[in-house]
Design an enzyme around this catalytic site. Sequence first.
Site, PDB file in Angstrom:
ATOM      1  N   ASP A 276       0.253   6.920   2.082  1.00 17.19           N
ATOM      2  CA  ASP A 276      -1.323   6.523   2.840  1.00 17.19           C
ATOM      3  C   ASP A 276      -1.691   7.744   3.606  1.00 17.19           C
ATOM      4  O   ASP A 276      -2.855   7.623   3.070  1.00 17.19           O
ATOM      5  CB  ASP A 276      -0.872   5.246   3.995  1.00 17.19           C
TER       6      ASP A 276
ATOM      7  N   HIS B 188       6.243   5.335   0.981  1.00 12.60           N
ATOM      8  CA  HIS B 188       4.704   5.166   1.135  1.00 12.60           C
ATOM      9  C   HIS B 188       3.615   5.756   2.448  1.00 12.60           C
ATOM     10  O   HIS B 188       2.398   4.985   1.613  1.00 12.60           O
ATOM     11  CB  HIS B 188       4.739   3.711   0.800  1.00 12.60           C
TER      12      HIS B 188
ATOM     13  N   GLU C 188      -5.149   5.186  -6.607  1.00  9.40           N
ATOM     14  CA  GLU C 188      -5.558   6.372  -5.807  1.00  9.40           C
ATOM     15  C   GLU C 188      -6.986   7.447  -6.520  1.00  9.40           C
ATOM     16  O   GLU C 188      -7.014   8.059  -6.939  1.00  9.40           O
ATOM     17  CB  GLU C 188      -4.955   7.858  -6.180  1.00  9.40           C
TER      18      GLU C 188
ATOM     19  N   ASN D 243       4.836   8.782  -4.393  1.00  8.66           N
ATOM     20  CA  ASN D 243       5.131   7.845  -3.681  1.00  8.66           C
ATOM     21  C   ASN D 243       6.834   8.112  -3.519  1.00  8.66           C
ATOM     22  O   ASN D 243       7.259   7.414  -2.199  1.00  8.66           O
ATOM     23  CB  ASN D 243       4.408   6.642  -3.979  1.00  8.66           C
TER      24      ASN D 243
ATOM     25  N   ASP E  90      -9.353  11.143  -9.751  1.00  5.71           N
ATOM     26  CA  ASP E  90      -7.654  10.999  -9.452  1.00  5.71           C
ATOM     27  C   ASP E  90      -6.671  11.206  -8.690  1.00  5.71           C
ATOM     28  O   ASP E  90      -6.605  13.237  -8.889  1.00  5.71           O
ATOM     29  CB  ASP E  90      -7.979  10.374 -11.071  1.00  5.71           C
TER      30      ASP E  90
END
Length: 323
Positions: free
Chosen positions: A192, A188, A219, A183, A175
């Site tokens: 990504d 965002h 994630e 973010n 994770d």
Amino acid sequence: MSDGGTRKRVLIVDDEPANVHALASALRDQCLLSFATSGAKALELASAGGVDLVLLDVVMPGMDGFEVCRRLKAEPSTRAIPVIFVTALGDAEDETRGFDVGGVDYIAKPIRPGIVRARVRTHLELKTARDLLEQLALLDALTGIANRRRFDEALEHEWQRAHRARTWLTLGILDVDHFKKFNDHYGHAEGDRCLRAVAQAAAAALRRPADLIARFGGEEFAFILPDSGPAGSGAVVRDLLDRIRALGLAHAASPTVERVTVSAGVISLMPEAVPLGASSAMVSADRLLYEAKQNGRARAILLDFSTGARSELLEAPSDGLVA
Ligand SMILES: [Mg+2]
């Protein structure tokens, strides 16, 4: 497996050599060809692999075409091969039966070469499109690695295989630390990009063909290392953490350290020797991940289920992270 750039292989099955020759001369320029003059031989050739389509005679001594088709469709490795029946029967009931056992089309005898070529071309194109869709359905669109569906299938398959072979299996969950903060801070689009970079770095650490990493959701990533016990998986996880660190992705909002780090929970076991199923093993890996978060993130906790021994790998011991 054949791709769009190679010629497809058609298996022609008919007990009468004259019919085999007629079909072969119609298709010779268009396809690679294999031949069988009995149902048993047809099944043998099809399960050996590399067959993209079967032209199947209905009336044959011994095993007839319907039975051959039924068996092809019952077998996972041959199920996706389209079957076109070639028959002089011309009987509505028989045609229905052919579709019932999984055939995709009929060609009437005596064959007309133009019809044979057109039908074969159509069904090969459909199969290519289906194969492509199938591949896309198993990929995560954002990162390009396997998706959860692919992971779940592989987990089931590898668990059973390791159970039968009495071999080790290592499962891990990974994770990205403080990803929400990432973010919020960078937006965002950067988020990504971060996930793609982490996915590629993690994938690069899994080097054997059967190793698999997938995006599990958000994630979170999960991996499977078949035939890998505590020692082997420790080296892979060490390499994975090193690669994440080498990315050097800035994370100014992280309370852990000002770059992107990950936490992981990893369990190594022999499915045959444990009272767990695959999904319970994943729950255990998830608990270890939670512990890694609790212990300060940027680390992996590995459990050897056979002895209960745990080890903790810090992403970067020199960073001043507290063990
Ligand atoms: Mg026949």
